[in-house]
Write a protein that holds these residues in place. Structure first.
Motif, PDB file in Angstrom:
ATOM      1  N   GLY A  39      -1.534  -2.908   7.909  1.00 32.15           N
ATOM      2  CA  GLY A  39      -0.949  -1.566   7.847  1.00 32.15           C
ATOM      3  C   GLY A  39       0.087  -1.617   6.941  1.00 32.15           C
ATOM      4  O   GLY A  39       0.495  -2.471   6.124  1.00 32.15           O
ATOM      5  N   VAL A  86       0.680 -17.700  -8.079  1.00 32.69           N
ATOM      6  CA  VAL A  86      -0.419 -17.234  -7.426  1.00 32.69           C
ATOM      7  C   VAL A  86      -1.613 -17.910  -8.149  1.00 32.69           C
ATOM      8  O   VAL A  86      -1.811 -17.812  -9.404  1.00 32.69           O
ATOM      9  N   VAL A 134      -8.948  -9.074 -18.561  1.00 27.50           N
ATOM     10  CA  VAL A 134      -8.174  -8.093 -18.137  1.00 27.50           C
ATOM     11  C   VAL A 134      -6.795  -8.083 -18.727  1.00 27.50           C
ATOM     12  O   VAL A 134      -6.253  -6.916 -18.963  1.00 27.50           O
ATOM     13  N   PRO A 145     -12.888 -11.226 -15.904  1.00 27.54           N
ATOM     14  CA  PRO A 145     -12.188 -12.378 -15.857  1.00 27.54           C
ATOM     15  C   PRO A 145     -10.935 -11.916 -16.145  1.00 27.54           C
ATOM     16  O   PRO A 145     -10.175 -11.161 -16.934  1.00 27.54           O
ATOM     17  N   ILE A 146      -9.973 -12.889 -15.630  1.00 28.44           N
ATOM     18  CA  ILE A 146      -8.378 -12.647 -15.621  1.00 28.44           C
ATOM     19  C   ILE A 146      -7.693 -12.470 -17.136  1.00 28.44           C
ATOM     20  O   ILE A 146      -7.138 -11.441 -17.363  1.00 28.44           O
ATOM     21  N   ILE A 183      10.711   1.282   3.197  1.00 25.03           N
ATOM     22  CA  ILE A 183      10.114   0.821   1.826  1.00 25.03           C
ATOM     23  C   ILE A 183      11.210   1.603   0.529  1.00 25.03           C
ATOM     24  O   ILE A 183      11.567   0.915  -0.241  1.00 25.03           O
ATOM     25  N   ARG A 196      -1.896 -17.126   2.240  1.00 27.03           N
ATOM     26  CA  ARG A 196      -1.187 -16.118   3.110  1.00 27.03           C
ATOM     27  C   ARG A 196      -1.930 -15.755   4.351  1.00 27.03           C
ATOM     28  O   ARG A 196      -3.210 -15.599   4.185  1.00 27.03           O
ATOM     29  N   GLY A 229      -5.630  -7.427  -3.952  1.00 24.91           N
ATOM     30  CA  GLY A 229      -6.456  -8.394  -4.596  1.00 24.91           C
ATOM     31  C   GLY A 229      -6.904  -7.878  -5.883  1.00 24.91           C
ATOM     32  O   GLY A 229      -7.784  -8.430  -6.524  1.00 24.91           O
ATOM     33  N   ALA A 230      -6.380  -6.837  -6.435  1.00 25.72           N
ATOM     34  CA  ALA A 230      -6.858  -6.167  -7.886  1.00 25.72           C
ATOM     35  C   ALA A 230      -6.418  -7.007  -8.875  1.00 25.72           C
ATOM     36  O   ALA A 230      -7.064  -7.179  -9.936  1.00 25.72           O
ATOM     37  N   GLY A 231      -5.338  -7.893  -8.540  1.00 25.53           N
ATOM     38  CA  GLY A 231      -4.694  -8.742  -9.527  1.00 25.53           C
ATOM     39  C   GLY A 231      -3.544  -8.141 -10.091  1.00 25.53           C
ATOM     40  O   GLY A 231      -3.053  -8.504 -11.272  1.00 25.53           O
ATOM     41  N   LYS A 232      -2.846  -7.414  -9.191  1.00 25.11           N
ATOM     42  CA  LYS A 232      -1.578  -6.732  -9.518  1.00 25.11           C
ATOM     43  C   LYS A 232      -0.528  -7.909  -9.909  1.00 25.11           C
ATOM     44  O   LYS A 232       0.256  -7.966 -10.881  1.00 25.11           O
ATOM     45  N   LEU A 256       9.229  -8.130   0.584  1.00 26.14           N
ATOM     46  CA  LEU A 256       9.228  -8.100   2.152  1.00 26.14           C
ATOM     47  C   LEU A 256       8.984  -9.671   2.723  1.00 26.14           C
ATOM     48  O   LEU A 256       9.601  -9.952   3.641  1.00 26.14           O
ATOM     49  N   ARG A 303      -6.693  -4.055   5.363  1.00 25.45           N
ATOM     50  CA  ARG A 303      -5.828  -3.696   3.957  1.00 25.45           C
ATOM     51  C   ARG A 303      -6.728  -2.976   3.182  1.00 25.45           C
ATOM     52  O   ARG A 303      -6.110  -1.739   2.514  1.00 25.45           O
ATOM     53  N   GLY A 349       2.907  -2.680  -6.078  1.00 27.81           N
ATOM     54  CA  GLY A 349       2.577  -2.533  -4.949  1.00 27.81           C
ATOM     55  C   GLY A 349       3.488  -1.241  -4.419  1.00 27.81           C
ATOM     56  O   GLY A 349       3.715  -1.043  -3.114  1.00 27.81           O
TER      57      GLY A 349
END
Ligand code: AP5
Length: 216
Positions: free
Chosen positions: A57, A134, A203, A199-200, A64, A158, A10-13, A35, A169, A83
């Motif tokens: 998990g 998103v 960033v 704010p987005i 991976i 999700r 949720g960091a905004g990646k 995935l 998580r 990720g």
């Protein structure tokens, strides 16, 4: 340019990756998106990953590493890894593959957000199951409520964005993923630390400014 984007769930990646790849013409290699596509296709990998993803998990490192090294080999130019790597073993696997290919990562971008800001971002997230766009019910609304701006149809929430799974998580992140930044610090990689608790657009500006300072 070859980038790694690190940060808690949720960091905004994903949000920032989309903007980075649009600006710099890079491939977006998201382990979570790959995935989810494997799961949608009901592949063997997707079935193996399901339980780990549903409970917050991590999918086992060997699966991976193979999946992401395969994706990197297919990307012809630069890319952003989103990720991945998520454990020190994955970072070592990535280094080994890059060394073999005579390549290096240009920089590690670390999006930094406190845990308190995460829950609201995750529970308010809505995603397009078709194109992967998103949104957020408050912070990044689609033009028509509940519908993808790209004309794909309804947005979905999700499964792993429920408060219980988000809390797992975050726990997984602190126990297994936070150490990846230390791994790159020890190797004296170029690390761009970004305050992602703003704010987005702010960033994005901070990320672009940091990338402009890179010597690549
Ligand atoms: P994955 O899909 O990678 O999930 P994640 O890392 O937990 O990241 P998210 O996609 O949830 O968040 P994000 O940082 O991309 O944030 P976003 O931009 O969407 O992985 C899912 C699962 O797959 C894992 O739990 C694991 O099981 C498995 N997996 C994946 N990779 C793996 C690996 N390498 N090893 C093992 N297992 C792996 O933004 C979130 C929301 O916030 C959006 O609604 C957005 O609009 C909003 N938002 C974004 N930025 C801001 C801002 N600055 N201010 C306000 N709101 C914002």
């Amino acid at each position: 340019m070859k980038l790694i984007l690190l940060g808690p769930p949720g960091a905004g990646k994903g949000t920032q990756c989309k903007r980075i790849v649009d600006r710099y013409g890079l491939a977006h290699l998201s382990s979570g998106d790959i995935l989810r596509a494997e799961r949608a296709a009901d592949s063997e990998l997707g079935r193996k990953a399901q339980h780990f993803m549903d409970t917050g998990g991590l999918v086992p490192d060997d699966l991976i590493i193979d999946m992401m090294i395969g994706a990197i080999k297919k990307a012809s130019g630069g890319y952003v890894l989103d990720g991945f790597p998520r454990t020190v073993a994955q970072a070592e696997g990535l280094d080994e593959a890059l060394n073999k290919a005579g390549e290096t990562i240009s920089a590690v971008v670390s999006l930094e957000v406190p845990d308190e800001a995460i829950l609201d971002r995750m529970t308010g997230r809505r995603s397009c199951p078709k194109c992967g766009a998103v949104y957020h019910v408050v912070n990044l609304k689609p033009a028509t409520e509940g519908q993808c701006d790209n004309g794909c149809g309804p947005l979905v929430q999700r499964k792993d964005d429920s408060p219980e799974v988000v809390s797992n998580r975050l726990k997984t992140y602190h126990e297994q993923t936070a150490a990846v930044l230390g791994y790159y610090q020890k190797r004296q990689a170029s690390i761009l630390q970004i305050d992602a608790n703003q704010p987005i657009d702010a960033v994005t500006n901070a990320v672009f400014k940091a990338l402009e300072g890179l010597d690549v």
